[in-house]
Motif scaffolding. Structure first.
Motif, PDB file in Angstrom:
ATOM      1  N   LEU A 188       0.829  -1.210   0.000  1.00 49.33           N
ATOM      2  CA  LEU A 188       0.000   0.000   0.000  1.00 49.33           C
ATOM      3  C   LEU A 188       0.858   1.253   0.000  1.00 49.33           C
ATOM      4  O   LEU A 188       0.522   2.254  -0.645  1.00 49.33           O
ATOM      5  N   GLY A 189       1.962   1.207   0.734  1.00 46.56           N
ATOM      6  CA  GLY A 189       2.870   2.350   0.744  1.00 46.56           C
ATOM      7  C   GLY A 189       3.485   2.605  -0.618  1.00 46.56           C
ATOM      8  O   GLY A 189       3.625   3.757  -1.054  1.00 46.56           O
ATOM      9  N   VAL A 190       3.858   1.533  -1.303  1.00 45.33           N
ATOM     10  CA  VAL A 190       4.413   1.681  -2.659  1.00 45.33           C
ATOM     11  C   VAL A 190       3.365   2.264  -3.604  1.00 45.33           C
ATOM     12  O   VAL A 190       3.657   3.144  -4.424  1.00 45.33           O
TER      13      VAL A 190
ATOM     14  N   VAL B 233      -2.582  10.313  -0.773  1.00 51.37           N
ATOM     15  CA  VAL B 233      -2.445  10.631   0.648  1.00 51.37           C
ATOM     16  C   VAL B 233      -3.280   9.678   1.495  1.00 51.37           C
ATOM     17  O   VAL B 233      -2.824   9.150   2.521  1.00 51.37           O
ATOM     18  N   VAL B 234      -4.525   9.432   1.082  1.00 48.35           N
ATOM     19  CA  VAL B 234      -5.403   8.520   1.820  1.00 48.35           C
ATOM     20  C   VAL B 234      -4.817   7.107   1.835  1.00 48.35           C
ATOM     21  O   VAL B 234      -4.805   6.426   2.878  1.00 48.35           O
ATOM     22  N   THR B 235      -4.309   6.660   0.691  1.00 51.04           N
ATOM     23  CA  THR B 235      -3.710   5.327   0.619  1.00 51.04           C
ATOM     24  C   THR B 235      -2.478   5.242   1.515  1.00 51.04           C
ATOM     25  O   THR B 235      -2.226   4.215   2.165  1.00 51.04           O
TER      26      THR B 235
ATOM     27  N   CYS C 162      -3.615   4.798   5.045  1.00 50.38           N
ATOM     28  CA  CYS C 162      -4.069   3.419   5.242  1.00 50.38           C
ATOM     29  C   CYS C 162      -2.881   2.482   5.433  1.00 50.38           C
ATOM     30  O   CYS C 162      -2.922   1.556   6.261  1.00 50.38           O
ATOM     31  N   SER C 163      -1.812   2.706   4.675  1.00 48.98           N
ATOM     32  CA  SER C 163      -0.611   1.891   4.821  1.00 48.98           C
ATOM     33  C   SER C 163      -0.006   2.039   6.211  1.00 48.98           C
ATOM     34  O   SER C 163       0.360   1.045   6.858  1.00 48.98           O
ATOM     35  N   LEU C 164       0.088   3.270   6.700  1.00 52.02           N
ATOM     36  CA  LEU C 164       0.648   3.503   8.035  1.00 52.02           C
ATOM     37  C   LEU C 164      -0.213   2.879   9.122  1.00 52.02           C
ATOM     38  O   LEU C 164       0.298   2.262  10.067  1.00 52.02           O
TER      39      LEU C 164
END
Length: 220
Positions: A130-132, A197-199, A202-204
């Protein structure tokens, strides 16, 4: 302590057949997106390059317009006789990156569905993916519009179009001129930027939740 999470609950609701259908549909969508991207880049950009540019015209050139201003503006579709190679390359990279981030999102969907099929929890690996994806969205939202704007500016320059009004010795200029776009932050893709930004959040959150769950299991 067994891991009970929303991922497994979704897997039970959808069932194996539903998850397999999601994987197949997403895979078909990826192939279709790749084909459309190839056609767009190779044909629409490479072989039939065209650019929308802003044109300024003195009122003397358009006497039918209301003379409330000295200059009137219009947008035209500019098709160069010989496309500039650098402009084509920049636009291809800018447009291609938009398709790439969409395909990356599709791969993420397949990954999640496979994890559910294997009855695995969404852990650190999912958070990293998700971070990628979030980083890709942010990069494309900023860089792609700048590349596309620079491509138009290079195409206008290569064609030798006037980019400022002429200054005749006698009388006023009656020639039009082109106003090519310049890379600017106002041209960013803010919808994709917000989605990135939202994604990223979510990753964090998912990464933090996975760590808390592992720590809780270690205490038991």
């Amino acid at each position: 302590m067994s891991k009970v999470d929303l991922g497994r609950t979704a897997g039970l609701v959808l069932g194996r057949g539903g998850l397999i259908a999601v994987i197949v549909a997403t895979a078909i969508g990826l192939v279709w997106t790749l084909a459309i991207a190839a056609l767009h880049v190779n044909i629409s950009i490479g072989n039939h390059a065209a650019y929308d540019v802003l044109v300024a015209s003195p009122l003397d050139v358009r006497p039918d317009l209301v003379a409330d201003a000295e200059i009137q503006y219009a947008t035209i579709n500019f098709v160069p006789a010989i496309p500039d190679a650098t402009a084509v390359l920049l636009e291809s990279v800018g447009v291609g990156s938009r398709y790439a981030v969409g395909m990356l999102a599709g791969l993420m969907i397949i990954w999640l569905a496979v994890q559910l099929l294997r009855k695995r929890s969404f852990g650190i690996g999912t958070a990293v993916m998700l971070g990628v994806l979030a980083a890709g969205m942010l990069a494309v939202a900023i860089i792609s519009p700048m590349l596309e704007a620079q491509a138009v500016a290079l195409a206008v320059e290569a064609a030798g179009l006037p980019t400022e009004p002429s200054t005749p010795t006698f009388g006023e200029s009656d020639e039009t001129w082109v106003i090519p776009p310049t890379p600017h932050w106002q041209g960013f893709d803010f919808s994709l930027l917000a989605l990135g930004v939202v994604t990223g959040f979510c990753s964090l959150l998912l990464r933090r939740a996975s760590k808390l769950q592992d720590e809780a299991e270690g205490l038991i």
